[in-house]
Enzyme design. Structure first.
Site, PDB file in Angstrom:
ATOM      1  N   LEU A 268     -21.351  11.524  33.686  1.00  0.00           N
ATOM      2  CA  LEU A 268     -22.489  12.772  33.441  1.00  0.00           C
ATOM      3  C   LEU A 268     -22.805  12.822  32.074  1.00  0.00           C
ATOM      4  O   LEU A 268     -22.091  12.669  31.140  1.00  0.00           O
ATOM      5  CB  LEU A 268     -21.962  14.039  34.006  1.00  0.00           C
ATOM      6  CG  LEU A 268     -21.528  13.968  35.675  1.00  0.00           C
ATOM      7  CD1 LEU A 268     -21.028  15.416  36.217  1.00  0.00           C
ATOM      8  CD2 LEU A 268     -22.558  13.529  36.641  1.00  0.00           C
TER       9      LEU A 268
ATOM     10  N   GLY B 260     -26.178  12.160  30.559  1.00  0.00           N
ATOM     11  CA  GLY B 260     -27.649  11.736  30.272  1.00  0.00           C
ATOM     12  C   GLY B 260     -27.853  11.084  29.074  1.00  0.00           C
ATOM     13  O   GLY B 260     -26.794  10.963  28.328  1.00  0.00           O
ATOM     14  N   THR B 261     -28.959  10.899  28.540  1.00  0.00           N
ATOM     15  CA  THR B 261     -29.415  10.187  27.339  1.00  0.00           C
ATOM     16  C   THR B 261     -28.664  11.075  26.289  1.00  0.00           C
ATOM     17  O   THR B 261     -27.983  10.598  25.245  1.00  0.00           O
ATOM     18  CB  THR B 261     -30.916  10.109  26.987  1.00  0.00           C
ATOM     19  OG1 THR B 261     -31.293   9.359  28.094  1.00  0.00           O
ATOM     20  CG2 THR B 261     -30.987   9.742  25.862  1.00  0.00           C
ATOM     21  N   CYS B 262     -29.099  12.418  26.165  1.00  0.00           N
ATOM     22  CA  CYS B 262     -28.580  13.198  25.038  1.00  0.00           C
ATOM     23  C   CYS B 262     -27.010  13.029  24.680  1.00  0.00           C
ATOM     24  O   CYS B 262     -26.484  12.963  23.765  1.00  0.00           O
ATOM     25  CB  CYS B 262     -28.794  14.852  25.329  1.00  0.00           C
ATOM     26  SG  CYS B 262     -28.281  15.951  24.112  1.00  0.00           S
TER      27      CYS B 262
ATOM     28  N   LYS C  79     -25.408  12.506  16.091  1.00  0.00           N
ATOM     29  CA  LYS C  79     -24.771  13.417  15.255  1.00  0.00           C
ATOM     30  C   LYS C  79     -23.376  13.371  14.975  1.00  0.00           C
ATOM     31  O   LYS C  79     -23.053  13.620  13.862  1.00  0.00           O
ATOM     32  CB  LYS C  79     -25.040  14.821  16.145  1.00  0.00           C
ATOM     33  CG  LYS C  79     -26.323  15.614  15.694  1.00  0.00           C
ATOM     34  CD  LYS C  79     -27.457  15.224  16.260  1.00  0.00           C
ATOM     35  CE  LYS C  79     -28.697  14.465  15.944  1.00  0.00           C
ATOM     36  NZ  LYS C  79     -29.553  13.805  16.763  1.00  0.00           N
TER      37      LYS C  79
ATOM     38  N   ALA D   2     -41.036   6.287  12.540  1.00  0.00           N
ATOM     39  CA  ALA D   2     -40.516   7.258  11.510  1.00  0.00           C
ATOM     40  C   ALA D   2     -40.493   8.681  12.593  1.00  0.00           C
ATOM     41  O   ALA D   2     -40.784   9.862  11.799  1.00  0.00           O
ATOM     42  CB  ALA D   2     -41.262   7.392  10.324  1.00  0.00           C
TER      43      ALA D   2
ATOM     44  N   ASP E 245     -37.734  15.394  29.902  1.00  0.00           N
ATOM     45  CA  ASP E 245     -38.543  14.435  29.198  1.00  0.00           C
ATOM     46  C   ASP E 245     -39.646  14.001  30.294  1.00  0.00           C
ATOM     47  O   ASP E 245     -40.602  13.390  29.924  1.00  0.00           O
ATOM     48  CB  ASP E 245     -37.823  13.515  28.743  1.00  0.00           C
ATOM     49  CG  ASP E 245     -36.953  13.448  27.644  1.00  0.00           C
ATOM     50  OD1 ASP E 245     -36.892  14.857  27.266  1.00  0.00           O
ATOM     51  OD2 ASP E 245     -36.384  12.726  27.138  1.00  0.00           O
TER      52      ASP E 245
ATOM     53  N   HIS F 188     -24.809  37.389   1.170  1.00  0.00           N
ATOM     54  CA  HIS F 188     -24.852  36.707  -0.112  1.00  0.00           C
ATOM     55  C   HIS F 188     -23.421  36.263  -0.558  1.00  0.00           C
ATOM     56  O   HIS F 188     -22.490  37.051  -0.395  1.00  0.00           O
ATOM     57  CB  HIS F 188     -25.537  37.557  -1.427  1.00  0.00           C
ATOM     58  CG  HIS F 188     -25.509  36.857  -2.774  1.00  0.00           C
ATOM     59  ND1 HIS F 188     -26.508  36.017  -2.998  1.00  0.00           N
ATOM     60  CD2 HIS F 188     -24.609  36.874  -3.719  1.00  0.00           C
ATOM     61  CE1 HIS F 188     -26.086  35.525  -4.243  1.00  0.00           C
ATOM     62  NE2 HIS F 188     -25.019  36.201  -4.605  1.00  0.00           N
TER      63      HIS F 188
HETATM   64  P1  NAI Z   1     -41.525   9.874  18.518  1.00  0.00           P
HETATM   65  O1  NAI Z   1     -42.629   9.812  19.372  1.00  0.00           O
HETATM   66  O2  NAI Z   1     -40.789  11.161  17.854  1.00  0.00           O
HETATM   67  O3  NAI Z   1     -41.865   9.000  17.217  1.00  0.00           O
HETATM   68  C1  NAI Z   1     -42.245   7.519  17.171  1.00  0.00           C
HETATM   69  C2  NAI Z   1     -42.943   7.207  16.063  1.00  0.00           C
HETATM   70  O4  NAI Z   1     -43.236   5.986  15.983  1.00  0.00           O
HETATM   71  C3  NAI Z   1     -44.395   7.995  15.912  1.00  0.00           C
HETATM   72  O5  NAI Z   1     -44.306   8.441  14.295  1.00  0.00           O
HETATM   73  C4  NAI Z   1     -45.411   6.798  15.945  1.00  0.00           C
HETATM   74  O6  NAI Z   1     -46.545   6.969  15.170  1.00  0.00           O
HETATM   75  C5  NAI Z   1     -44.555   5.550  15.337  1.00  0.00           C
HETATM   76  N1  NAI Z   1     -45.176   4.333  16.107  1.00  0.00           N
HETATM   77  C6  NAI Z   1     -45.464   4.123  17.489  1.00  0.00           C
HETATM   78  N2  NAI Z   1     -45.758   3.067  17.721  1.00  0.00           N
HETATM   79  C7  NAI Z   1     -45.438   2.242  16.599  1.00  0.00           C
HETATM   80  C8  NAI Z   1     -45.784   1.063  16.032  1.00  0.00           C
HETATM   81  N3  NAI Z   1     -46.107   0.006  16.998  1.00  0.00           N
HETATM   82  N4  NAI Z   1     -45.466   0.700  14.638  1.00  0.00           N
HETATM   83  C9  NAI Z   1     -45.063   1.556  13.975  1.00  0.00           C
HETATM   84  N5  NAI Z   1     -44.896   2.909  14.267  1.00  0.00           N
HETATM   85  C10 NAI Z   1     -45.229   3.335  15.575  1.00  0.00           C
HETATM   86  O7  NAI Z   1     -40.464   9.023  19.092  1.00  0.00           O
HETATM   87  P2  NAI Z   1     -38.759   8.759  18.930  1.00  0.00           P
HETATM   88  O8  NAI Z   1     -38.586   8.975  17.423  1.00  0.00           O
HETATM   89  O9  NAI Z   1     -38.557   7.532  19.663  1.00  0.00           O
HETATM   90  O10 NAI Z   1     -38.026  10.110  19.538  1.00  0.00           O
HETATM   91  C11 NAI Z   1     -38.468  10.013  21.028  1.00  0.00           C
HETATM   92  C12 NAI Z   1     -38.128  11.496  21.387  1.00  0.00           C
HETATM   93  O11 NAI Z   1     -36.833  11.987  21.286  1.00  0.00           O
HETATM   94  C13 NAI Z   1     -39.124  12.382  20.570  1.00  0.00           C
HETATM   95  O12 NAI Z   1     -39.700  13.478  21.327  1.00  0.00           O
HETATM   96  C14 NAI Z   1     -37.872  12.967  19.763  1.00  0.00           C
HETATM   97  O13 NAI Z   1     -38.399  14.360  19.267  1.00  0.00           O
HETATM   98  C15 NAI Z   1     -36.970  13.014  20.488  1.00  0.00           C
HETATM   99  N6  NAI Z   1     -35.654  13.029  19.588  1.00  0.00           N
HETATM  100  C16 NAI Z   1     -35.457  14.304  19.094  1.00  0.00           C
HETATM  101  C17 NAI Z   1     -34.197  14.244  17.938  1.00  0.00           C
HETATM  102  C18 NAI Z   1     -33.839  15.672  17.614  1.00  0.00           C
HETATM  103  O14 NAI Z   1     -34.364  16.481  18.022  1.00  0.00           O
HETATM  104  N7  NAI Z   1     -32.992  15.511  16.557  1.00  0.00           N
HETATM  105  C19 NAI Z   1     -33.635  13.000  17.874  1.00  0.00           C
HETATM  106  C20 NAI Z   1     -33.908  11.869  18.506  1.00  0.00           C
HETATM  107  C21 NAI Z   1     -35.054  11.998  19.410  1.00  0.00           C
END
Ligand code: NAI
Length: 464
Positions: free
Chosen positions: A37, A39-41, A50, A179, A309, A443
């Site tokens: 149990l 999931g991805t997270c 982390k 990125a 998601d 502080h």
């Molecule tokens: P994302 O959608 O946040 O970022 C993907 C990036 O890849 C975008 O900046 C996009 O412009 C770029 N991209 C797309 N196609 C491309 C290409 N062909 N060449 C170069 N760049 C390209 O997706 P990501 O980072 O995979 O994360 C997925 C989800 O998981 C997001 O919603 C994210 O917020 C969430 N997540 C959150 C975390 C956190 O809150 N700490 C940690 C990891 C994921």
């Protein structure tokens, strides 16, 4: 037997919804196709990354002990043990969810679920196929890494968030496409573990969902620590070689460059897991794979809710899934429901420096016609940040001039992902800039920087 609630998917959205349903006394089952149990997270996302990021933070101190006045000869990174620690953390918390299910009298059913319509679910497992019946179903099947067409992750050279977590050793070089949060977090981990990291991002800046100044600050520090950043770049012609990956990058200036990496991480977003769950047997409306819901997380199929998601229109974040799960279950149980407020969802990106944000960016606030006032305070003016040797970054407050409404807060710096909670609470309680200016901050703390940023909306910060 007919369940009151069946939750499909045991990620943070699904298991939390199952617990809450149990707390409300509803007869509840949780279906999961994976052995464990979480999931991805828990299994291959938030928690293992982390763990690695924490080790990278600690390792950084060991690499530069002199800064603390400590002599530490020849420290070594035992990567096998780093992975072992990460795996133990995941296992501990996955077992924790098993316990929570027992505690809240939730039946855990293992297998692949497929909606049949009218509250019926086909459950396929090693034991065969059975039908589960429910008055209400909560679909929480999550997402998986999107791939660049023609590429397949292979655990050797082409990696997603899953394979990169179990590399047997730190690669000499790592290319990262994308990125967003996934790309920059792994860049921050492996750069500090010693890989030569290159990021290729299609859009003009890192973390494009964040305020522009946050992206600039992250880029500045990433570059300073040796990460190569190519924003506005396109990666094509990706080839697997013996022990490496090559690609042709078209850079922002139009130049083409051949690049070669030991490993390539593809982090270009995630696609919802809605293909094989039987939505076609229901009235649920789907938009490019994402399920449309109302403020109570209801789909167009009576008794079918969707959270996390798979949902259209909310960010793919664990805490959003959990909040949506709470709303769905409260609605099912006839309790008061507070639908998700998009402008109060914190973002937390665990890079170094870290990022925490909530609400509108400066550009969004201006585009929406607010009379924007900005208050900024750099961590360079914060004594606790000096003690921690973490001076980079700032707090940026976006406020509306008329009534001092807080529109957004953006933090890049030490523990930014923890600090952002104060801003989220302030916005949730509809505090104003004035309230925050008179809120007493202990502080010396790094969160004093938040109070100072609010002071600075009117140019009244004390420490700069
Ligand atoms: P994302 O959608 O946040 O970022 C993907 C990036 O890849 C975008 O900046 C996009 O412009 C770029 N991209 C797309 N196609 C491309 C290409 N062909 N060449 C170069 N760049 C390209 O997706 P990501 O980072 O995979 O994360 C997925 C989800 O998981 C997001 O919603 C994210 O917020 C969430 N997540 C959150 C975390 C956190 O809150 N700490 C940690 C990891 C994921």
């Amino acid at each position: 037997m007919t369940y009151d609630v069946v939750v499909i998917g045991s990620g943070p959205g699904g298991y939390s919804a199952a617990v809450r349903a149990g707390q409300y006394g509803l007869k509840t089952a949780l279906i999961e196709k994976q052995q464990r149990l979480g999931g991805t997270c828990l299994l291959v996302g938030c928690i293992p990354t982390k763990s690695l990021l924490h080790t990278a933070d600690v390792w950084e101190y060991f690499k530069n002990p002199e800064a603390e006045g400590i002599q530490c000869r020849d420290p070594q990174l035992d990567y096998a043990k780093v992975l072992d620690r990460k795996n133990k953390i995941v296992t501990k918390h996955s077992k924790g969810i098993d316990f929570l299910m027992r505690k809240n009298k939730v039946d855990v059913l293992k297998g692949h679920a497929r909606l049949q319509g009218n509250g019926r679910i086909e459950l396929k497992s090693d034991k065969g196929t059975e039908t589960v019946e429910a008055k209400n179903i909560i679909l929480a099947t999550g997402s998986e890494a999107r791939m660049i067409p023609g590429l397949q992750p292979d655990a050797k050279q082409i990696l997603t968030n899953i394979e990169i977590l179990d590399m047997p050793a730190v690669p000499k070089s790592l290319g990262i496409i994308g990125a967003g949060a996934v790309g920059v977090e792994f860049a921050s981990i492996f750069n500090r573990f010693g890989s030569k990291v290159t990021i290729l991002e299609m859009l003009p800046r890192l973390v494009p969902v964040e305020d522009e100044e946050i992206s600039k600050e992250l880029e500045k520090h990433f570059k300073k620590t040796g990460i190569r950043i190519e924003a506005g770049a396109k990666a094509e012609n990706i080839r697997k070689n013996e022990g490496s990956v090559s690609l042709t990058a078209t850079l922002a200036n139009g130049n083409k460059e051949e690049m070669e990496f030991e490993k390539l991480l593809v982090a270009v977003g995630r696609k919802p897991n809605t293909d094989s769950v039987g939505l076609e047997n229901t009235k649920a409306e789907v938009d490019r794979g994402f399920i449309k819901v109302d403020g109570y997380q209801r789909t167009a199929e009576p008794g079918l809710y969707a959270i996390g998601d798979v949902v259209a229109g909310t960010p793919q974040l664990a805490h959003v899934a959990t909040a949506e799960g709470m709303a769905a279950v409260a609605h099912i149980a006839g309790k008061p429901v507070r639908p998700i407020n998009r402008s109060r969802i914190p973002g937390a990106t665990y890079t170094d420096p870290g990022i925490g944000s909530v609400g509108l960016s400066e550009a969004q606030a201006r585009a929406q016609g607010f009379q924007v006032k900005v208050g900024k305070f750099p961590f360079a003016g914060n004594s606790k940040a000096t003690i921690l040797n973490k001076h980079e970054g700032f707090v940026k407050v976006i406020a509306d001039e008329r009534f001092g409404e807080i529109l957004g807060v953006h933090i890049i710096g030490p523990e930014a992902y923890e600090l952002i909670s104060e801003a989220v609470t302030a916005m949730e309680a509809e505090a104003t800039v004035e309230t925050m200016m008179s809120t007493i901050h202990a502080h010396p703390t790094i969160y004093e920087a938040i109070g100072e940023a609010f002071n600075n909306v009117d140019g009244m910060a004390i420490n700069i």
